[in-house]
Design a protein around this motif. Structure first.
Motif, mmCIF file in Angstrom:
data_model
loop_
_atom_site.group_PDB
_atom_site.id
_atom_site.type_symbol
_atom_site.label_atom_id
_atom_site.label_comp_id
_atom_site.label_asym_id
_atom_site.label_seq_id
_atom_site.Cartn_x
_atom_site.Cartn_y
_atom_site.Cartn_z
ATOM 1 N N THR A 1 -15.523 -32.572 15.756
ATOM 2 C CA THR A 1 -14.020 -32.824 14.816
ATOM 3 C C THR A 1 -13.221 -31.908 14.573
ATOM 4 N N ASP A 2 -13.357 -30.964 15.245
ATOM 5 C CA ASP A 2 -12.388 -29.788 15.190
ATOM 6 C C ASP A 2 -11.050 -30.186 15.492
ATOM 7 N N SER A 3 -10.827 -31.002 16.403
ATOM 8 C CA SER A 3 -9.632 -31.503 16.876
ATOM 9 C C SER A 3 -9.646 -32.933 17.333
ATOM 10 N N TYR A 4 -8.753 -33.701 16.574
ATOM 11 C CA TYR A 4 -8.846 -35.150 16.967
ATOM 12 C C TYR A 4 -7.578 -35.862 16.825
ATOM 13 N N VAL A 5 -7.255 -37.000 17.237
ATOM 14 C CA VAL A 5 -6.103 -37.810 17.114
ATOM 15 C C VAL A 5 -6.447 -39.137 16.452
ATOM 16 N N GLU B 1 -6.547 -38.512 27.059
ATOM 17 C CA GLU B 1 -6.290 -37.743 25.754
ATOM 18 C C GLU B 1 -7.857 -37.114 25.736
ATOM 19 N N GLU B 2 -7.889 -35.700 25.751
ATOM 20 C CA GLU B 2 -8.867 -34.839 25.896
ATOM 21 C C GLU B 2 -9.699 -34.701 24.416
ATOM 22 N N ARG B 3 -8.939 -35.123 23.372
ATOM 23 C CA ARG B 3 -9.634 -34.820 22.306
ATOM 24 C C ARG B 3 -10.405 -36.162 21.623
ATOM 25 N N THR B 4 -11.347 -36.087 20.484
ATOM 26 C CA THR B 4 -11.731 -36.926 19.783
ATOM 27 C C THR B 4 -10.579 -37.773 19.267
ATOM 28 N N PRO C 1 -14.696 -36.583 22.880
ATOM 29 C CA PRO C 1 -13.789 -36.006 23.522
ATOM 30 C C PRO C 1 -14.233 -36.506 25.213
ATOM 31 N N TRP D 1 -17.077 -34.230 26.525
ATOM 32 C CA TRP D 1 -18.499 -34.304 25.716
ATOM 33 C C TRP D 1 -19.463 -35.268 26.276
#
Length: 228
Positions: free
Chosen positions: A126-130, A151-154, A220, A223
Motif C-alpha cells: 500500500t506504499d503506492s496505489y491508484v 499500471e504498475e501500482r496497486t 502491483p 507482485w
C-alpha cells in the motif's frame, strides 16, 4: 459566514462513527444527505434531530444555489453521504468547489472509508496505489481496463452487485496474472472476502448467490502471492 462540514459516516456498522462526527451533526443547522431515509437510520441511532435536505447527483445543480445562500447567511451545514466519506466516489465535489469560490470555510470530519479499510487488511503493498472507484459502466470501460492493465501500482476499485461478475471476467482477460482481493459488505454482518487470481474468484462466485457492495484490491504488476 457559515461553515460547511464534510462529515464521514459509517460504511456499514453504525458504531463506526467518531465522537467528533456526532458532535458536529448535533451542532449544525441542517444536514445534506444523499438519501434522507438511509441517513435517518443513522441519525435516529444517535438521537440527532436535525432537518435533512436530500442532495444527490441528479439534484445537486438545483440544490447548490440554495445551500450556498444558507452558508452565506451564516448557517452551518454538514454534508454526509449514504456511507463513508463524502466526495469519494460520491456527490459533493461541485458543492465544495462552489464553497471554495465563495471563501466559505470547509472543515473535514474524518472517519470510515471503504478503500482505505480494504487496503489496510488486504496484505497487498500500500506504499503506492491508484484509486479508480467505479469504472465506466459502458462507454470507455474497456479503454480504462486496458490502461489499468499497464499500471504498475496497486489498484483500488469499487463495484456493485450488478457488475461484479462482469468485472471479474474482464480482469481475467486484461489482468489474468495479477493477484486480487475482493471484499463484500465491509464492516457489515455478512462481510466476506476472496483472495486469488481473477478466474479463481470468478469460479467461486458462480457457485453461490452474491449480493452487496464490493471493493477490489489489485496487486502491483510485479507482485506475486508468494512474495509475502
Amino acid at each position: 459566514m457559515g461553515r460547511l462540514y464534510v462529515v464521514a459516516t459509517p460504511i456499514g456498522n453504525l458504531k463506526d462513527i467518531t465522537l467528533r462526527a456526532i458532535d458536529t451533526l448535533n451542532e449544525v443547522d441542517f444536514i445534506i444527505c444523499e438519501d434522507t431515509r438511509k441517513s435517518k437510520i443513522l441519525l435516529d441511532t444517535y438521537q440527532i434531530r436535525k432537518e435533512m435536505i436530500s442532495y444527490n447527483a441528479h439534484s445537486e445543480t438545483k440544490k447548490i444555489p440554495f445551500i450556498i445562500e444558507q452558508l452565506l447567511q451564516g448557517k452551518s451545514i454538514a454534508l454526509i453521504s449514504d456511507a463513508g466519506t463524502p466526495c469519494i466516489s460520491d456527490p459533493g465535489i461541485r458543492l465544495v468547489n462552489e464553497a471554495i469560490k465563495r471563501n466559505i470555510e470547509i472543515i473535514g470530519i474524518p472517519g470510515a472509508n471503504a478503500a482505505t479499510l480494504a487496503l489496510s487488511i488486504s496484505g497487498i503493498p500500500t506504499d503506492s496505489y491508484v484509486f479508480e472507484g467505479f469504472l465506466p459502466q459502458k462507454k470507455g470501460r474497456q479503454t480504462k481496463l486496458k490502461e489499468l492493465s499497464k499500471e504498475e501500482r496497486t489498484i483500488v476499485l469499487y463495484e456493485s452487485v450488478y457488475r461484479i461478475e462482469k468485472l471479474l471476467k474482464e480482469l481475467s482477460v486484461y489482468m489474468p496474472n495479477r493477484y486480487i482481493v475482493v471484499w463484500r459488505e465491509l464492516t457489515k454482518m455478512f462481510e466476506e472476502s476472496w483472495r486469488g487470481y481473477p478466474f479463481e474468484i470468478l469460479n467461486q462466485f458462480s457457485l453461490k448467490t452474491i449480493k452487496g457492495e464490493f471493493v477490489i484490491i489489485i496487486a502491483p504488476k510485479k507482485w506475486k502471492e508468494n512474495f509475502r
